[in-house]
Design an enzyme around this catalytic site. Structure first.
Site, mmCIF file in Angstrom:
data_model
loop_
_atom_site.group_PDB
_atom_site.id
_atom_site.type_symbol
_atom_site.label_atom_id
_atom_site.label_comp_id
_atom_site.label_asym_id
_atom_site.label_seq_id
_atom_site.Cartn_x
_atom_site.Cartn_y
_atom_site.Cartn_z
ATOM 1 C CG HIS A 30 -20.729 -16.408 -79.213
ATOM 2 N ND1 HIS A 30 -21.438 -17.554 -79.002
ATOM 3 C CD2 HIS A 30 -21.515 -15.403 -78.803
ATOM 4 C CE1 HIS A 30 -22.609 -17.247 -78.512
ATOM 5 N NE2 HIS A 30 -22.680 -15.962 -78.387
ATOM 6 C CG ASN A 50 -19.573 1.838 -74.030
ATOM 7 O OD1 ASN A 50 -18.812 2.771 -74.215
ATOM 8 N ND2 ASN A 50 -19.149 0.597 -73.817
ATOM 9 C CB CYS A 92 -15.804 0.675 -67.028
ATOM 10 S SG CYS A 92 -17.554 0.379 -66.758
HETATM 11 C C1 PEP Z 1 -21.119 0.672 -70.886
HETATM 12 O O1 PEP Z 1 -22.328 0.630 -71.145
HETATM 13 O O2 PEP Z 1 -20.422 1.695 -70.991
HETATM 14 C C2 PEP Z 1 -20.425 -0.537 -70.431
HETATM 15 C C3 PEP Z 1 -19.180 -0.472 -70.008
HETATM 16 O O3 PEP Z 1 -21.082 -1.714 -70.508
HETATM 17 P P1 PEP Z 1 -21.314 -2.523 -71.873
HETATM 18 O O4 PEP Z 1 -20.449 -1.854 -72.918
HETATM 19 O O5 PEP Z 1 -20.901 -3.899 -71.574
HETATM 20 O O6 PEP Z 1 -22.761 -2.332 -72.095
#
Ligand code: PEP
Ligand code: MG
Length: 735
Positions: A347, A612, A660
């Site tokens: 956190h 990701n 994203c």
């Molecule tokens: C991803 O998986 O690319 C994503 C943006 O979500 P997180 O990084 O929060 O898993």
């Protein structure tokens, strides 16, 4: 230790006491200097004139060997040991038995403590060796506490003051130069037994009252008062500080004869001993909260409360800390954070990242080797920490810092420049966010909106489940501060590496592939429905964008939409105005979705690729495992082809496709994405500047042609990275 003596007199007293209690004729203390020389600092039994004169190099003689190997030597015939070196000034030739132990602190040798006897053939029993090692620990604290510096010749520095380099984990980018502020300044409880129970009880009661008051003050602070994410943590502290059991145990300990501070320490170490072996993450978090509270109380009693909290140029060094504790410091004055523990998902690290504080984690030994006020440099890009750096290292980092500041200035000047490629394509640049403290960066970065609001962060930094009202308040604050800019809220993405301490998760063999995100939400719809309701209410009368994480098949999306529909009807039934517009999207993170794009796209308003996770599942590589995470390339032909397939389906169905994941924030990868046809991407706020300066120089049409030729070649299985680099160099594109 507690006698008020001058440093030399204290050392003399210590060696004398040891000699007396161990019934030895000699006891000597050698202290390691920064130049690698062990200097005799005190002796009982050897020639007193040799103190500060007798010296051995590291590795030389018995004492030097002990220091170099950090192991004790227990000998019955010292002179015949191959390492024995005779120091005539000491007059030690007559002593045959020898026991020497290293003076260690956090695994590091600060000196050597020796006892000697004339009688040959005597061997110090194992218990005596252990006892001497324990005494050496106390001596180590004394050396660390300082005051010995002036005892030798002028100019001599002790080893404890030499530069030390650590290499830890890079947890938040940036360079921090400043001075050590120990988060928990070592509180040494020196008076253990009280003389008057009633006085001591009233000291305890008073300190508890002040502690409670300070928690109330923190709760009332403007940035916490409403929906600050650490409010919940502070509320837990408030509960603990009122906890009758705790207060009763403290009082009992005082009534049994301890001082108030010794009572706090005792009750806390009892609790730690009882709870330490428990691995339940919830209990461990609570233990940590309690530790923090006890430390605050201790500092209150000893009169050290708030030490360092106001220091400027502070680099906070801690074993670990809670998110709320970081917010105790004045934000503008923290230059960096060094944690002995800490991971990317802690956190405190999440909050530090939101505040733009460079962080290095897993820096073993940092706490015990640092002293308040020591100069220190944190490199959040590499995870390196330089404690007491020599001038050349210091100035190297000062240059780096200046260079970064200039670059930041250049990026800031781009803030209001339209994000359009050189050949006129408009590209949406959005930011990823998840906490209130992220929001100022939306405006500062000049981003078009929030492309990913990770709602789970509010849940992760809280110690108890955020209530519906808390959720709604946060979402409303986010929408208010975004104003006209769109915000895409992702529903709770928990499980995997994002565990909530207060929500029971069964142990899983493969948590990333396990019971997480939508899988959990659809099975336990209470959480999801509360959240959807909070989102709808917060956006009442306005616009709302919701996306669901980790959708794996179309049926899951339909089910999620079903819950949303029910909540919309709930609003109608109870007379809440609906948002004027609700757009629904899915995150594409699981490869299976790529093979059902047509039905998927018919059922939603937008898609956002979570690269990701998509990368992790595509190549079967754990995103958190450093051994494999960089083994495959997200710019390789197969991965780029997968991304292109999604972009093309979006074009066919007129469904906007965004991305994203972290790759959107790396200029070279962002360039590839634009070349593939992405017209909107979302990234961490500090990446907006570098990505924008890349795209302003980009001829997207020319890149698209080269990339198409590369990906259309059926034999091509390698990485497009060299092609992209070459393209950027040829076109003078900063990346
Ligand atoms: C991803 O998986 O690319 C994503 C943006 O979500 P997180 O990084 O929060 O898993
Ligand atoms: Mg994800």
């Amino acid at each position: 230790m507690i006698e008020p003596l001058e440093p030399q007199a204290r050392l003399d007293q210590i060696v004398k006491l040891i000699a007396k209690h161990m019934e030895t004729e000699v006891c000597s203390l050698y202290v390691l200097r920064a130049d690698g020389v062990l200097e005799l600092y005190a002796t009982e039994g050897l020639n007193p004139g040799s103190v500060h004169l007798a010296q051995l190099r590291l590795g030389e003689g018995l004492v030097g060997t002990i220091a170099a190997t950090a192991r004790p030597l227990n000998l019955s015939d010292a002179q015949n040991h191959p390492a024995f070196t005779y120091l005539p000034e000491t007059g030690e030739e007559v002593y045959a038995t020898f026991l020497g132990v290293p003076v260690l602190r956090a695994g590091r040798t600060l000196g050597v403590l020796v006892v000697q006897n004339k009688a040959a053939g005597r061997v110090y029993p194992e218990e005596e060796s252990e006892a001497l090692e324990t005494v050496a620990m106390v001596v180590a604290e004394m050396i660390a506490a300082g005051g010995l510096e002036g005892l030798s010749r002028p100019g001599v520095t002790l080893d404890l003051t030499r530069p030390v380099n650590f290499s830890g984990l890079a947890l938040c980018d940036g360079i921090g130069i400043g001075r050590v502020v120990l988060h928990e300044p070592r509180v040494i409880v020196s008076s253990l037994f009280n003389e008057d129970v009633e006085t001591e009880v009233s000291r305890l009661v008073q300190a508890l009252a002040i502690l409670r008051e300070s928690i109330e003050d923190m709760l009332a602070r403007r940035d916490v008062a409403d929906e600050g994410e650490h409010r919940a943590v502070l509320e837990t502290y408030r509960k603990f500080a009122q906890d009758r059991g705790w207060v009763r145990r403290l009082e009992e300990a005082v009534r049994n004869g301890l001082t108030a501070e010794a009572a706090v320490e005792k009750v806390q170490s009892d609790m730690r001993a009882r709870m330490m072996h428990l691995t339940d993450p919830y209990i461990r978090e609570r233990l940590h909260d309690f530790d923090d509270l006890a430390n605050r109380l201790l500092r209150q009693l000893i009169g050290q409360d708030g030490v360092g909290k106001d220091a400027t140029d502070a680099v906070v060094v801690a074993r670990n800390m809670g998110a709320a504790e970081l917010l105790d410091y004045h934000r503008g004055q923290i230059r960096g954070l060094v944690l002995e523990e800490g991971a990317a998902t802690s956190h405190v690290v999440i909050v530090a990242r939101a505040l733009g504080i460079p962080v290095a984690g897993q820096v073993k030994g940092a706490v015990s080797m640092s002293e308040n006020g020591d100069p220190i440099v944190v490199d959040g890009e590499t995870g390196d920490v330089h404690l007491r750096p020599p001038p050349e290292v210091h100035s190297l980092f000062a240059d780096k810092l200046r260079f970064r500041a200039e670059r930041q200035q250049r990026y800031r000047s781009l803030r209001d420049v339209a994000s359009r490629t050189r050949d006129g394509l408009s590209i949406g640049l959005q930011v990823n966010a998840g906490l209130l403290v992220d929001l100022p960066q939306l405006v500062e970065s000049g981003a078009g909106g929030i492309g990913l609001f990770r709602t789970e962060l509010q849940f992760m930094v809280a110690s108890t489940m955020p209530r519906a009202g808390d959720q709604e308040r946060l979402y409303r604050a986010v929408l208010d501060s975004a104003g006209e800019r769109p915000v895409t809220f992702r529903t709770l993405d928990v499980g995997g590496d994002k565990l909530l301490p207060y929500l029971a998760h069964g142990a899983e063999e493969n948590p990333a592939l396990g019971y997480r995100a939508m899988r959990l939400a659809l099975d336990r719809p209470g959480l999801l429905r509360t959240q959807l309701r909070a989102l709808l209410k917060a956006a009442s009368g306005g616009r709302l964008r919701i996306m669901f994480p980790m959708i794996t098949d179309v049926a899951e999306l339909k089910a999620a939409r079903g819950f949303l529909q029910r909540e919309l009807e709930h609003l109608d039934r109870f007379g809440y105005p609906r948002p004027v517009d609700v757009k629904v999207g899915a995150m594409l993170e699981v490869p299976s979705l790529i093979f059902q794009l047509d039905p998927l796209m018919q059922d939603l308003d937008f898609v956002s690729i979570g690269s990701n996770d998509l990368f992790q599942f595509f190549f079967a590589v754990d995103r958190g495992n450093a051994n494999v995470a960089t083994r495959y390339d997200d710019l390789s032909a197969p991965f780029l082809r997968a991304l292109r397939t999604v972009v093309r389906a979006g074009e066919r169905h007129k469904v906007p496709v965004s991305l994203c994941g972290e790759m959107a924030g790396r200029p070279l990868s962002a360039m590839a994405l634009i070349g593939l046809g992405f017209r909107d991407i979302s990234m961490a706020p500090p990446s907006i500047g570098p990505v924008k300066s890349m795209l302003l120089a980009l001829d997207a049409g020319a890149l698209a042609d080269e990339l198409r030729a590369f990906l259309d070649d059926p034999q091509q299985a390698g990485s497009a990275r060299p092609l992209l680099r070459d393209f950027a160099e040829r076109h003078r594109i900063p990346y």
